[in-house]
Design a protein around this motif. Structure first.
Motif, PDB file in Angstrom:
ATOM      1  N   VAL A 144      -3.163   0.570   5.367  1.00  0.00           N
ATOM      2  CA  VAL A 144      -2.244   0.840   6.345  1.00  0.00           C
ATOM      3  C   VAL A 144      -2.728   1.082   7.548  1.00  0.00           C
ATOM      4  O   VAL A 144      -2.384   0.493   8.645  1.00  0.00           O
ATOM      5  CB  VAL A 144      -1.345   2.179   5.936  1.00  0.00           C
ATOM      6  N   PRO A 145      -3.918   1.760   7.911  1.00  0.00           N
ATOM      7  CA  PRO A 145      -4.375   1.893   9.228  1.00  0.00           C
ATOM      8  C   PRO A 145      -5.001   0.584   9.837  1.00  0.00           C
ATOM      9  O   PRO A 145      -4.645   0.203  11.035  1.00  0.00           O
ATOM     10  CB  PRO A 145      -5.713   2.842   8.976  1.00  0.00           C
TER      11      PRO A 145
ATOM     12  N   SER B  38       0.839  -1.178  -0.173  1.00  0.00           N
ATOM     13  CA  SER B  38       0.018  -0.002   0.170  1.00  0.00           C
ATOM     14  C   SER B  38       0.825   1.239  -0.082  1.00  0.00           C
ATOM     15  O   SER B  38       0.513   2.190  -0.721  1.00  0.00           O
ATOM     16  CB  SER B  38      -0.857   0.023   1.216  1.00  0.00           C
ATOM     17  N   MET B  39       2.076   1.251   0.648  1.00  0.00           N
ATOM     18  CA  MET B  39       2.736   2.397   0.758  1.00  0.00           C
ATOM     19  C   MET B  39       3.540   2.613  -0.585  1.00  0.00           C
ATOM     20  O   MET B  39       3.796   3.687  -0.970  1.00  0.00           O
ATOM     21  CB  MET B  39       3.927   2.260   1.909  1.00  0.00           C
ATOM     22  N   ALA B  40       3.850   1.425  -1.049  1.00  0.00           N
ATOM     23  CA  ALA B  40       4.533   1.754  -2.488  1.00  0.00           C
ATOM     24  C   ALA B  40       3.621   2.328  -3.225  1.00  0.00           C
ATOM     25  O   ALA B  40       3.781   3.066  -4.293  1.00  0.00           O
ATOM     26  CB  ALA B  40       4.906   0.244  -3.111  1.00  0.00           C
TER      27      ALA B  40
ATOM     28  N   LEU C 170       9.950   1.051   3.407  1.00  0.00           N
ATOM     29  CA  LEU C 170      10.668   0.487   2.464  1.00  0.00           C
ATOM     30  C   LEU C 170       9.765   0.668   0.976  1.00  0.00           C
ATOM     31  O   LEU C 170      10.480   1.011   0.253  1.00  0.00           O
ATOM     32  CB  LEU C 170      11.034  -0.952   2.679  1.00  0.00           C
ATOM     33  N   GLY C 171       8.477   0.500   0.855  1.00  0.00           N
ATOM     34  CA  GLY C 171       7.989   0.565  -0.200  1.00  0.00           C
ATOM     35  C   GLY C 171       7.613   2.065  -0.528  1.00  0.00           C
ATOM     36  O   GLY C 171       7.773   2.288  -1.714  1.00  0.00           O
ATOM     37  N   PHE C 172       7.424   2.718   0.443  1.00  0.00           N
ATOM     38  CA  PHE C 172       7.257   4.085   0.292  1.00  0.00           C
ATOM     39  C   PHE C 172       8.464   4.772  -0.294  1.00  0.00           C
ATOM     40  O   PHE C 172       8.546   5.675  -1.421  1.00  0.00           O
ATOM     41  CB  PHE C 172       6.847   4.949   1.398  1.00  0.00           C
TER      42      PHE C 172
ATOM     43  N   MET D  90       1.904   7.294  -6.342  1.00  0.00           N
ATOM     44  CA  MET D  90       0.769   8.180  -6.653  1.00  0.00           C
ATOM     45  C   MET D  90       1.328   9.582  -6.177  1.00  0.00           C
ATOM     46  O   MET D  90       0.858  10.548  -6.840  1.00  0.00           O
ATOM     47  CB  MET D  90      -0.716   7.778  -5.779  1.00  0.00           C
ATOM     48  N   TYR D  91       1.710   9.900  -5.035  1.00  0.00           N
ATOM     49  CA  TYR D  91       2.386  11.316  -4.899  1.00  0.00           C
ATOM     50  C   TYR D  91       3.352  11.456  -5.687  1.00  0.00           C
ATOM     51  O   TYR D  91       3.134  12.636  -5.941  1.00  0.00           O
ATOM     52  CB  TYR D  91       3.194  11.218  -3.489  1.00  0.00           C
TER      53      TYR D  91
END
Length: 286
Positions: free
Chosen positions: A214-215, A119-121, A242-244, A126-127
């Protein structure tokens, strides 16, 4: 650079402590409320964007702008400090009286970390790349290149405010699976049909999909019976970031080798992976 390094360190410490508090409150409530907390975080991000868009054209320098935010933040913390819980709410074998305190990730926390990593990746992609995708591929005109990003963020806030109700009614696993499907289907739509309306709708679906993953992973980690809540959340958080950090440069590298549509396509596989891994959480926990 040193200041930003310290800022990042302090921000993640705050992130872990806030989520540990949220897990405790959720435990006392006896129902899912974690996604709503993260929804408030997202609203704070939107508020920051609005404030910045107002003060920047006025020519306000960064120092007085940030100093004013600092004063407001410190005043808020001082007012709310006495309302926080003085200690963590521990569950089962993680309780202090058990005498067993594990600080190593087990299979359960590793699985949650992998789901959160996906999800963070997606969030990182997207960001950093949604507006670039609109500018280079969709090409809707200068005034609309952030339409997909805005739709994604608005859907993310909406999804987080709705997620707790869905979890309380249907359970965690179906919501995680729905999230994975939304990520995969939404990005597939945006990549296969790169026109303004379908691409915007697709990124909105991606935002809705990544809203609650993530939540929910943090909430489940904080309820581990083997590891104290703050430690469990820090382990899952460290793995997920790490994904982010890794996904945006990976997309950049692939876009040079192929094109941006192909570079973003692995995120579709991430959504499918979240869908497939979600049922394992309940089995391993059991």
């Amino acid at each position: 650079a040193a200041a930003l390094l310290g800022f990042g360190f302090a921000n993640n410490m705050l992130n872990i402590s806030l989520n540990a508090q949220a897990v405790g409150v959720e435990t006392l409530y006896g129902r899912s409320i974690m996604a709503t907390f993260h929804g408030m975080w997202s609203l704070g991000g939107v508020a920051g964007c609005i404030i910045g868009s107002i003060v920047a054209p006025l020519g306000v320098a960064p120092l007085p702008h940030f100093a004013a935010i600092l004063v407001i933040t410190l005043a808020t913390l001082c007012c709310l400090r006495t309302w926080t819980m003085p200690r963590e709410v521990r569950i089962g074998a993680a309780a202090p009286e058990s005498g067993k305190r594990s600080f190593r990730p087990d299979l359960y926390l590793t699985l949650l970390g992998c789901i959160a990593l996906g999800s963070m990746a997606t969030e990182g992609a997207m960001y950093d790349w949604s507006s670039v995708y609109f500018a280079q591929v969709v090409q809707p005109g200068e005034s609309l290149i952030r339409a997909g990003y805005l739709a994604c963020m608005c859907a993310m806030v909406t999804g987080r405010l709705l997620a707790d109700g869905l979890v309380n009614r249907f359970g965690v696993t179906p919501v995680l699976q729905l999230s994975g499907l939304c990520i995969a289907a939404g990005l597939s739509l945006a990549l296969l049909w790169p026109d303004l309306l379908p691409a915007t709708a697709g990124l909105a679906l991606v935002g809705f999909g990544m809203a609650s993953v993530v939540p929910l992973c943090y909430s489940l980690a904080g309820k581990s019976t083997r590891v104290p809540p703050s430690v469990a959340i820090s382990l899952v958080s460290s793995l997920s970031f790490l994904g982010f950090l890794g996904c945006p440069p990976m997309v950049g590298f692939l876009s040079h080798q192929f094109d941006l549509r192909w570079a973003l396509s692995p995120i579709v596989v991430v959504g499918v992976a979240i869908f497939c891994l979600a049922p394992l959480v309940r089995r391993i926990k059991a």
